[in-house]
Design an enzyme around this catalytic site. Sequence first.
Site, PDB file in Angstrom:
ATOM      1  CB  SER A 172       4.111  -4.825  -7.489  1.00  6.77           C
ATOM      2  OG  SER A 172       4.445  -5.299  -6.195  1.00  6.77           O
ATOM      3  CB  SER A 173       6.516  -1.395  -4.544  1.00 10.46           C
ATOM      4  OG  SER A 173       7.624  -0.910  -3.803  1.00 10.46           O
ATOM      5  CE1 TYR A 186       2.755   1.491  -1.571  1.00 12.45           C
ATOM      6  CE2 TYR A 186       5.035   0.770  -1.286  1.00 12.45           C
ATOM      7  CZ  TYR A 186       4.025   1.267  -2.088  1.00 12.45           C
ATOM      8  OH  TYR A 186       4.275   1.529  -3.414  1.00 12.45           O
ATOM      9  CE  LYS A 190       1.951  -0.730  -4.446  1.00  8.11           C
ATOM     10  NZ  LYS A 190       1.046  -0.416  -5.574  1.00  8.11           N
TER      11      LYS A 190
END
Length: 302
Positions: A172-173, A186, A190
């Site tokens: 993920s981020s 984006y 995630k």
Amino acid sequence: MSFRPGYQRASSTNLKAAAAARPLEGKLAIVTGGSRGIGAAIARNLTSKGASLVLGYTSDSSSEPTAKLASSLASAHGISVLAVQAHMGNANGPAHLISSSKNHFAHPRSGKFQIDIIVNNAAVSLDMSVEEVKAEEFHRQYTINVLGPILLLQAALPYLPTNRSGRIVNLSSVSSSLGFHGQTIYGGTKAALEAMTRTWARELSERATVNAVNPGPVATDMYGATSPEFQKQMKPFMQSAPLQKVRPGIDDEQFVKDDEMAGGRPAYDYEIAGVVAMLCGEDSGWCTGSVICANGGFRFSP
């Protein structure tokens, strides 16, 4: 037949030491987006621990570097590595990755085939403000970043362990939760991946643990191509992250030079790989459904 007790003890000690050095011996791992950056670092870590590996990559331009990486890892660690070109944004790509893996790694006589570890690392990103969002870009990112891992898991399901020993790690981020400008798409992909992580942890509880990690900035080609505006947006977070303080004489000289502008250093790819590998081992068996902060304190767990 009799053996000297001392010889038996030495042999047992050597076997235990070997097992400790290669805790993933006999395991098969699949890493998507494995040609470079974080994916390649994860590949290096897992193979160093004894795992055989399937390296998934997308573009024709990645064929040669991925083949070289596969060859070097196999030679260095005495394991088998298969590079497979499979586009996670293509409906047939994930199934092709699994079928190619089975054709290569299935036992030649029994046909037995098991996937022990899946690392969903492949992803794409393109920052744009909400007024700039186009349907085509929305579908591109969600297809690769969200649908791709779903289709890969579907194809892999028949081959996962049935004793909870499987390991699935989703990349993920911090973008999933920090609301950066320009990351409507984006960041959303995630966040979706983290939601899927929790759902899969329940649905696959007798097969595998399922966790995610959420890196912040990482020293990859992608980070190197970021704009000054992006780095300005990151600076307050970098300055407050306890482990991102630049250490002259230890950290990369470029990070030392950029410290005043950036406010700290990005992660090295091997630092993210280490956290992922930790979640792939036997000792992580009581951890599932979690998002592990692999970002040097860029974001703390709630």
